[in-house]
Design a protein around this motif. Structure first.
Motif, PDB file in Angstrom:
ATOM      1  N   ILE A   3       0.838  -1.206   0.000  1.00 21.88           N
ATOM      2  CA  ILE A   3       0.000   0.000   0.000  1.00 21.88           C
ATOM      3  C   ILE A   3       0.866   1.246   0.000  1.00 21.88           C
ATOM      4  N   ALA A   4       0.452   2.250  -0.767  1.00 22.02           N
ATOM      5  CA  ALA A   4       1.089   3.570  -0.670  1.00 22.02           C
ATOM      6  C   ALA A   4       0.073   4.535  -0.078  1.00 22.02           C
ATOM      7  N   VAL A   5       0.544   5.406   0.813  1.00 18.54           N
ATOM      8  CA  VAL A   5      -0.329   6.446   1.367  1.00 18.54           C
ATOM      9  C   VAL A   5       0.314   7.789   1.025  1.00 18.54           C
ATOM     10  N   VAL A   6      -0.376   8.595   0.254  1.00 13.02           N
ATOM     11  CA  VAL A   6       0.194   9.881  -0.173  1.00 13.02           C
ATOM     12  C   VAL A   6      -0.363  10.985   0.715  1.00 13.02           C
ATOM     13  N   GLY A   7       0.545  11.652   1.431  1.00 13.62           N
ATOM     14  CA  GLY A   7       0.153  12.631   2.450  1.00 13.62           C
ATOM     15  C   GLY A   7       0.254  11.950   3.798  1.00 13.62           C
ATOM     16  N   THR A   8       1.218  12.421   4.627  1.00 15.45           N
ATOM     17  CA  THR A   8       1.471  11.733   5.902  1.00 15.45           C
ATOM     18  C   THR A   8       1.166  12.665   7.064  1.00 15.45           C
ATOM     19  N   GLY A   9      -0.038  13.221   7.046  1.00 17.25           N
ATOM     20  CA  GLY A   9      -0.494  14.079   8.148  1.00 17.25           C
ATOM     21  C   GLY A   9      -1.285  13.252   9.140  1.00 17.25           C
ATOM     22  N   TYR A  10      -2.272  13.883   9.782  1.00 14.80           N
ATOM     23  CA  TYR A  10      -3.072  13.186  10.803  1.00 14.80           C
ATOM     24  C   TYR A  10      -3.723  11.932  10.227  1.00 14.80           C
ATOM     25  N   VAL A  11      -4.354  12.069   9.073  1.00 10.82           N
ATOM     26  CA  VAL A  11      -5.066  10.920   8.499  1.00 10.82           C
ATOM     27  C   VAL A  11      -4.085   9.933   7.854  1.00 10.82           C
ATOM     28  N   GLY A  12      -3.139  10.458   7.081  1.00  8.45           N
ATOM     29  CA  GLY A  12      -2.213   9.572   6.364  1.00  8.45           C
ATOM     30  C   GLY A  12      -1.364   8.729   7.309  1.00  8.45           C
ATOM     31  N   LYS A  35       9.452  16.159   7.869  1.00 10.78           N
ATOM     32  CA  LYS A  35       8.530  15.168   8.424  1.00 10.78           C
ATOM     33  C   LYS A  35       9.035  13.764   8.103  1.00 10.78           C
ATOM     34  N   ILE A  36       9.430  13.562   6.872  1.00  8.61           N
ATOM     35  CA  ILE A  36       9.907  12.230   6.451  1.00  8.61           C
ATOM     36  C   ILE A  36      11.178  11.855   7.226  1.00  8.61           C
ATOM     37  N   ASP A  37      12.092  12.816   7.375  1.00  3.13           N
ATOM     38  CA  ASP A  37      13.341  12.533   8.111  1.00  3.13           C
ATOM     39  C   ASP A  37      13.023  12.142   9.551  1.00  3.13           C
ATOM     40  N   LYS A  38      12.110  12.895  10.154  1.00  2.00           N
ATOM     41  CA  LYS A  38      11.756  12.634  11.540  1.00  2.00           C
ATOM     42  C   LYS A  38      11.138  11.235  11.684  1.00  2.00           C
ATOM     43  N   LEU A  39      10.209  10.925  10.799  1.00  2.87           N
ATOM     44  CA  LEU A  39       9.539   9.615  10.863  1.00  2.87           C
ATOM     45  C   LEU A  39      10.548   8.494  10.619  1.00  2.87           C
ATOM     46  N   ASN A  40      11.455   8.714   9.661  1.00  2.00           N
ATOM     47  CA  ASN A  40      12.466   7.693   9.375  1.00  2.00           C
ATOM     48  C   ASN A  40      13.432   7.484  10.540  1.00  2.00           C
TER      49      ASN A  40
END
Ligand SMILES: NC(=O)c1ccc[n+]([C@@H]2O[C@H](COP(=O)([O-])OP(=O)(O)OC[C@H]3O[C@@H](n4cnc5c(N)ncnc54)[C@H](O)[C@@H]3O)[C@@H](O)[C@H]2O)c1
Length: 443
Positions: A3-12, A35-40
């Motif tokens: 699965i791909a989820v585009v947009g990684t905010g509250y819902v994504g 955001k991506i760096d932090k999540l990674n």
């Protein structure tokens, strides 16, 4: 499933994490590199109870990935979720630029031999599924007309209980006319509806409208109670009694009957506005929605005249403690938060503010800088203030240490926008206390 989820905010982020929790391999995409760096690096980017634990577990198990590359995320995915912003445009209608921009990119990436289901999870006006399809096809370099279906799958999660809502939804709404997509979506959601809550299949337009109808109905319910509260104050009735009296009627229900200082957040305000706009576009005047928006705007400032009147109409030089900044408890989301409107009004009237919120202070600091001060905890915030103002019903505010409040405040005065305290109790304690739809305690 991949699965791909585009947009990684509250819902994504919640969507991606919860799908990985049931064994799927999920790649979340965002254009926000920080955001991506932090999540990674294993750090969660929003405050949402229960999310961090499953985020870390699935990341560790190699089922949850984050990237800034749409191509990388979509390459092997069987399903692509769009969890992108749909903010209000200048005229109040939902701005589809993010959705249609990504749809155009998908058109360039999809391959004729690699079928994918493109799922709209964002809240979007009726007809958007069709627009997404058109945008994909218009940007395709090959004939991909059989390589995808567009499905509408609006999200009903509530911030603050998003993980629970996602894992055990009241219902899943899926709008599609495609048998192939129906099967894919049914398989994907099967683990989430094991307790018998329904997956409701319908056409795309009905699915799109269902989301707006749900949010608008809830906004109407809240606003109705806020108007009853106004009336209670004028007539000398107690809104808590009225609430209990009507809530025990099953047709009305107990939930969403608590009056307060208006609804906020990233959904209700923009969704009510967007539905009203959609109605106007088809020459239908949705009168109740206009009234709801009007009442809610005023309700956010419900406490201000009370505060002003208590201090003789002059707030210059007064200092207030504000408990609560988030638009509701258990989230750090401050979008359209009533607290922000209260801050604006008090500061404009010449007052100063020290605020405390368990989670939302970093977001408010970014927005307001040094317009107000922030405290380390709810009691430090009280030091030398002329009154305490409550804007969010965080649990830790519900049974506070009133001795500490008394010692720190200059005056024993509380303006409560969320009706947290029992009237008799604060009366005994000797506070001047004003809330919403209940008699004022004039100590
Ligand atoms: N927040 C809620 O409680 C909630 C609940 C149900 C539905 N919704 C709906 O879901 C949608 C998303 O809401 P949200 O609160 O998650 O928004 P959000 O602003 O928290 O997140 C959106 C994310 O999309 C990213 N983004 C923007 N353009 C992008 C692009 N081209 N490619 C990749 N990423 C991109 C942003 O950087 C951001 O991280 C909205 O339509 C909203 O109405 C929200």
């Amino acid at each position: 499933m991949k699965i791909a989820v585009v947009g990684t905010g509250y819902v994504g982020l919640v969507t991606g994490t919860c799908f990985s929790e049931t064994g799927n391999t999920v790649t979340c995409v965002d254009i926000d590199q920080k955001k991506i760096d932090k999540l990674n690096s294993g750090q969660i980017t929003i405050y949402e109870p229960g999310l961090e634990k499953i985020f870390l577990r699935n990341q560790k198990e190699g089922r949850l990935f984050f990237t800034n590359s749409l191509e990388e995320a979509v390459k092997d995915a069987a399903i692509v979720f769009l969890a992108l912003p749909t903010p209000p445009g200048e005229d109040g209608s939902a701005d589809l630029k993010y959705i249609l921009g990504v749809s155009a990119d998908l058109g360039r990436l999809l391959k004729p031999s690699d079928y994918k289901v493109i799922v709209d999870k964002s809240t979007v006006p009726v007809g958007t599924a069709e627009k997404v399809k058109t945008a994909i096809l218009q940007n395709a370099t090959e004939d991909i007309s059989k390589a995808f279906d567009v499905v509408s799958n609006p999200e009903f999660l509530r911030e603050g209980v998003a993980v629970d809502d996602f894992m055990k939804p009241d219902r899943v709404v899926i709008g599609t006319g495609s048998e192939r997509a129906t099967k894919v979506m049914n398989d994907l959601y099967a683990p989430f509806v094991r307790q018998g809550n329904p997956i409701i299949f319908m056409d795309e337009k009905s699915a799109e409208l269902t989301k707006y109808a749900a949010n608008s109905f809830l906004a109407v319910k809240i606003t109705f109670m806020n108007e009853i509260a106004q009336l209670c104050e004028k007539l000398g009735a107690d809104v808590d009694m009225v609430r209990r009296g009507i809530g025990s009627d099953e047709r009305i229900g107990k939930r969403f009957l608590f009056p307060g200082i208006g609804y906020g957040g990233s959904c209700f305000p923009k969704d009510v506005q967007a539905l009203a706009k959609s109605s106007t576009e088809v020459n239908y005047e949705f009168k109740i929605l206009d009234a709801v928006m009007d009442v809610n705007e005023k309700q956010k400032l419900h406490l201000i005249p009370k505060i002003s009147q208590y201090f003789g109409g002059d707030l210059r030089g007064k200092h207030f403690t504000l408990w609560g900044l988030a638009f509701k408890p258990n989230t750090d989301d401050i979008r359209e938060a009533p607290a922000l409107y209260i801050i604006d009004a008090l500061v404009a009237a010449g007052a100063t503010i020290t605020a405390f919120d368990p989670e939302a202070m970093p977001n408010v600091k970014v927005l307001l800088g040094d317009k107000i001060r922030f405290a380390e905890n709810q009691y430090d915030a009280l030091q030398d203030a002329d009154a305490l103002v409550i804007a969010t019903e965080w649990n830790e505010f519900r049974t506070p240490d009133f001795d500490r409040i008394t010692k720190s405040l200059k005056n024993k005065v509380i303006f409560d926008g969320r009706n947290l305290f029992d009237l008799e109790h604060v009366q005994k304690l000797g506070f001047h206390y004003e809330s919403v739809g209940r008699r004022a305690i004039n100590n």
